[in-house]
Design an enzyme around this catalytic site. Structure first.
Site, mmCIF file in Angstrom:
data_model
loop_
_atom_site.group_PDB
_atom_site.id
_atom_site.type_symbol
_atom_site.label_atom_id
_atom_site.label_comp_id
_atom_site.label_asym_id
_atom_site.label_seq_id
_atom_site.Cartn_x
_atom_site.Cartn_y
_atom_site.Cartn_z
ATOM 1 N N HIS A 189 0.959 76.439 15.585
ATOM 2 C CA HIS A 189 1.151 77.121 16.872
ATOM 3 C C HIS A 189 0.708 78.573 16.690
ATOM 4 O O HIS A 189 1.527 79.490 16.599
ATOM 5 C CB HIS A 189 2.615 77.013 17.308
ATOM 6 C CG HIS A 189 2.834 77.258 18.773
ATOM 7 N ND1 HIS A 189 3.473 76.370 19.596
ATOM 8 C CD2 HIS A 189 2.501 78.309 19.576
ATOM 9 C CE1 HIS A 189 3.529 76.848 20.837
ATOM 10 N NE2 HIS A 189 2.943 78.035 20.844
ATOM 11 N N GLU A 237 -2.515 74.023 21.866
ATOM 12 C CA GLU A 237 -3.441 74.743 22.734
ATOM 13 C C GLU A 237 -4.673 75.295 22.019
ATOM 14 O O GLU A 237 -4.858 76.531 21.938
ATOM 15 C CB GLU A 237 -2.708 75.884 23.447
ATOM 16 C CG GLU A 237 -1.549 75.404 24.301
ATOM 17 C CD GLU A 237 -0.939 76.518 25.158
ATOM 18 O OE1 GLU A 237 -1.233 77.692 24.915
ATOM 19 O OE2 GLU A 237 -0.159 76.194 26.065
ATOM 20 N N GLN A 266 7.215 82.972 17.215
ATOM 21 C CA GLN A 266 7.865 83.593 18.373
ATOM 22 C C GLN A 266 9.375 83.749 18.212
ATOM 23 O O GLN A 266 9.977 84.557 18.902
ATOM 24 C CB GLN A 266 7.537 82.789 19.635
ATOM 25 C CG GLN A 266 6.056 82.873 19.992
ATOM 26 C CD GLN A 266 5.709 82.097 21.240
ATOM 27 O OE1 GLN A 266 5.476 80.900 21.172
ATOM 28 N NE2 GLN A 266 5.652 82.757 22.372
ATOM 29 N N TYR A 302 1.459 75.362 33.275
ATOM 30 C CA TYR A 302 2.183 76.505 33.826
ATOM 31 C C TYR A 302 1.819 76.837 35.268
ATOM 32 O O TYR A 302 2.660 77.237 36.049
ATOM 33 C CB TYR A 302 1.949 77.766 32.962
ATOM 34 C CG TYR A 302 2.709 77.711 31.661
ATOM 35 C CD1 TYR A 302 4.016 78.171 31.570
ATOM 36 C CD2 TYR A 302 2.126 77.160 30.525
ATOM 37 C CE1 TYR A 302 4.726 78.107 30.384
ATOM 38 C CE2 TYR A 302 2.831 77.086 29.326
ATOM 39 C CZ TYR A 302 4.127 77.557 29.265
ATOM 40 O OH TYR A 302 4.828 77.479 28.100
ATOM 41 N N TRP A 314 3.779 86.835 22.406
ATOM 42 C CA TRP A 314 2.432 87.199 21.953
ATOM 43 C C TRP A 314 2.089 88.640 22.333
ATOM 44 O O TRP A 314 2.905 89.528 22.113
ATOM 45 C CB TRP A 314 1.414 86.162 22.461
ATOM 46 C CG TRP A 314 1.849 84.746 22.113
ATOM 47 C CD1 TRP A 314 2.164 83.744 22.994
ATOM 48 C CD2 TRP A 314 2.072 84.183 20.802
ATOM 49 N NE1 TRP A 314 2.541 82.605 22.313
ATOM 50 C CE2 TRP A 314 2.483 82.847 20.982
ATOM 51 C CE3 TRP A 314 1.946 84.659 19.488
ATOM 52 C CZ2 TRP A 314 2.784 81.998 19.903
ATOM 53 C CZ3 TRP A 314 2.230 83.821 18.415
ATOM 54 C CH2 TRP A 314 2.645 82.511 18.642
ATOM 55 N N ASN A 337 0.589 70.991 28.262
ATOM 56 C CA ASN A 337 1.267 72.246 28.577
ATOM 57 C C ASN A 337 0.775 72.713 29.937
ATOM 58 O O ASN A 337 -0.411 73.004 30.110
ATOM 59 C CB ASN A 337 0.932 73.337 27.540
ATOM 60 C CG ASN A 337 1.529 73.039 26.172
ATOM 61 O OD1 ASN A 337 2.223 72.039 25.980
ATOM 62 N ND2 ASN A 337 1.259 73.893 25.204
ATOM 63 N N GLU A 357 5.151 71.661 27.385
ATOM 64 C CA GLU A 357 5.573 73.008 27.797
ATOM 65 C C GLU A 357 5.457 73.154 29.296
ATOM 66 O O GLU A 357 4.495 72.681 29.907
ATOM 67 C CB GLU A 357 4.699 74.113 27.180
ATOM 68 C CG GLU A 357 4.977 74.430 25.747
ATOM 69 C CD GLU A 357 4.097 75.553 25.204
ATOM 70 O OE1 GLU A 357 3.751 76.470 25.980
ATOM 71 O OE2 GLU A 357 3.756 75.485 24.020
ATOM 72 N N ARG A 380 11.478 70.725 20.583
ATOM 73 C CA ARG A 380 10.140 70.928 20.022
ATOM 74 C C ARG A 380 10.097 72.274 19.304
ATOM 75 O O ARG A 380 10.339 73.311 19.922
ATOM 76 C CB ARG A 380 9.080 70.885 21.135
ATOM 77 C CG ARG A 380 7.684 71.181 20.637
ATOM 78 C CD ARG A 380 6.595 71.019 21.702
ATOM 79 N NE ARG A 380 5.325 71.443 21.130
ATOM 80 C CZ ARG A 380 4.471 72.297 21.692
ATOM 81 N NH1 ARG A 380 4.723 72.794 22.896
ATOM 82 N NH2 ARG A 380 3.357 72.649 21.085
HETATM 83 C C1 GAL Z 1 1.740 78.949 25.895
HETATM 84 C C2 GAL Z 1 2.113 79.043 24.442
HETATM 85 C C3 GAL Z 1 3.527 79.444 24.214
HETATM 86 C C4 GAL Z 1 4.064 80.448 25.204
HETATM 87 C C5 GAL Z 1 3.670 80.097 26.625
HETATM 88 C C6 GAL Z 1 4.079 81.097 27.681
HETATM 89 O O1 GAL Z 1 0.366 79.170 26.034
HETATM 90 O O2 GAL Z 1 1.907 77.802 23.803
HETATM 91 O O3 GAL Z 1 3.625 79.870 22.892
HETATM 92 O O4 GAL Z 1 3.803 81.722 24.834
HETATM 93 O O5 GAL Z 1 2.300 79.903 26.711
HETATM 94 O O6 GAL Z 1 3.114 82.055 27.908
#
Ligand code: GAL
Length: 475
Positions: free
Chosen positions: A118, A163, A16, A307, A425, A305, A373, A73
């Site tokens: 990753h 992940e 990335q 979100y 991505w 991780n 994350e 990281r």
């Molecule tokens: C996670 C991934 C990261 C980043 C993030 C935000 O799934 O590990 O590389 O892209 O989502 O979408």
């Protein structure tokens, strides 16, 4: 609120940010191949150049120091170190690059956490079957040992695989990530299984060969939404919520932390759906062999991780196709009160992180946890005054504080995703997660701090000072 040794970090991943996709002897990875094809990524963009961190590492270090991070990281590009994925040929330039990154971090009192994988498998290994091949466990183990041997005197926090859920689901079920396969209901389970076997092999190697001399810790990064029933009074929604968590979180957490096997509901649902559909092949959800090193107990901490969150309801009739979704038989929706942040999947619910942390503590016997994350994106208009994002970070960090103080969860660190705007991505550069803005239009990839970066720096400074004062008062 946060202990003095709390890890304050930010995270990135090689593909990335690095660019230099074929520089100095690096081999191609599946993401190079995927992006160089047409119609797969937003505007056919790629990580060929990205933030150019391969050449501009010192700029990244400057950002890290501005934030006052205690930890950073990063991930290694496997194909930069071992161009064909094997130790038959080691790329010295690749080794030198990561040595410099690690040495510079340590010289500045920033501790590295390194992810070995990753998403960017060397293409040469994909050509031999990639993660669908059972050989991958041994091949990954050899790569991991190479990294422990080469960098383990300085790196003390390791993540084997980032992940596995996303790799398996997006890469082999939905076909939206490299290698872009859409083999629904079958391959993702095989890929996930081989990733768990690979992770376990690497953990055992560290444990027997390197732990005594290097004294580090190894885990894998598990992503999960928080999930709660859409209607808390409905037993169907309750059961659907359990299935939702079992098929994302449990898929990888149960084998490693709890039972050495997949959650029972995964096994029963996959079997039932196979029967219903008259599926004749090998059992879709593989079995862990007793002849191999055990998967149970192969993590020294929990790497999470997080979100977003979902309200979950039972799904009802699933149609005739085999798929992960129909096996799970549960649908997640967002709550109207959760602000959607940039991308549609990312509804912001900071309490969800606290709930998930408590759930991990309760179900997995209170492991040490690093949040490896967590972040928020901007889409479209880029605003350096990203006040809203700054607020989300603050709210989320406060929820982490409550999890530690009020719920007794053993949280050891928090890593924001991401240090820099980067190649997101399949969304390319249209989605920006950085604490630092990167100008992708110019040749210099100039980094500038967002307001969220400045505020994160203040938060870190505040809690570190507070922890220092607490230490003095308790002495
Ligand atoms: C996670 C991934 C990261 C980043 C993030 C935000 O799934 O590990 O590389 O892209 O989502 O979408």
């Amino acid at each position: 609120m946060f202990p003095g040794n709390f890890a304050w970090g930010a995270a990135t991943a090689a593909y990335q940010i690095e660019g230099g996709w074929d520089a100095d002897g690096k081999g191609p990875s599946i993401w190079d191949t995927f992006c160089h094809g047409k119609g797969r990524v937003f505007e056919d963009q790629s990580g060929d150049v990205s933030c150019n961190s391969y050449q501009l590492w010192e700029e990244d270090l400057g950002c890290i120091l501005q934030l006052g991070l205690t930890h950073y990281r990063l991930s290694f590009s496997w194909a930069r170190l071992l161009p064909d994925g094997t130790t038959r040929h080691v790329n010295k330039k690749g080794v030198q690059y990561y040595e410099k990154v690690i040495d510079d971090l340590l010289a500045n009192n920033v501790l590295p956490m390194v992810t070995l994988y990753h998403f960017d498998l060397p293409q040469a290994l994909q050509d031999q079957g990639g993660w669908k091949s059972s050989e991958m466990a041994g091949i990954f183990d050899t790569y991991a040992k190479f990294c422990f041997r080469t960098f383990g005197d300085r790196v003390k926090l390791w993540i084997t695989i980032n992940e596995p859920y996303v790799c398996a689901k997006m890469g082999y079920e939905d076909g939206l990530f490299a290698p872009g396969l859409k083999e629904q209901g079958v391959s993702a389970y095989i890929v996930g299984h081989n990733m768990l076997r690979a992770h376990a092999r690497a953990w055992h190697s560290y444990d027997t060969l390197y732990r005594a001399t290097q004294g580090g810790a190894v885990s894998l990064a598990i992503n999960s939404d928080w999930a709660e029933p859409l209607d808390p009074a409905s037993s169907e929604d309750m059961a659907a919520t359990q299935r939702y968590l079992a098929f994302t979180f449990g898929w990888f957490a149960w084998p490693v932390f709890l039972t050495g096997d997949y959650p029972g509901v995964m096994r029963s649902n996959v079997e039932r759906r196979s029967k219903e559909q008259g599926y004749q092949g090998r059992p879709r959800l593989p079995t862990f062999s007793e002849d191999e090193p055990s998967v149970l107990g192969t993590a020294d901490f929990f790497a999470l991780n997080y979100y977003t969150s979902r309200k979950v309801k039972a799904r009802g009739a699933c149609g005739g196709m085999l798929s992960l979704d129909s096996d799970r038989d549960a649908e997640g929706v967002t709550d109207a009160s959760w602000p959607v942040c940039g991308v549609s999947w990312l509804a912001v619910f900071p309490e969800g992180l606290r709930n998930l942390l408590r759930y991990i503590k309760d179900t997995l016997n209170g492991p040490e946890i690093y949040i490896t994350e967590n972040g928020f994106s901007q889409v479209g208009l880029v605003d350096l005054e990203d006040v809203q994002r700054a607020g989300y970070y603050l709210d989320t960090i406060q929820e982490v504080g409550k999890a530690i103080q009020e719920d007794g969860v053993d949280v050891r660190g928090y890593f924001a995703w991401s240090l820099l705007d980067n190649f997101e991505w399949a969304s390319g550069y249209s989605v920006r997660f950085g604490l630092f803005h990167v100008d992708f239009s110019g040749a210099e990839q100039k980094r500038s701090s967002y307001v969220s970066g400045k505020e994160y720096a203040k938060t870190i400074a505040k809690y570190r000072t507070q922890a220092g004062t607490d230490d003095l008062t308790t002495e």
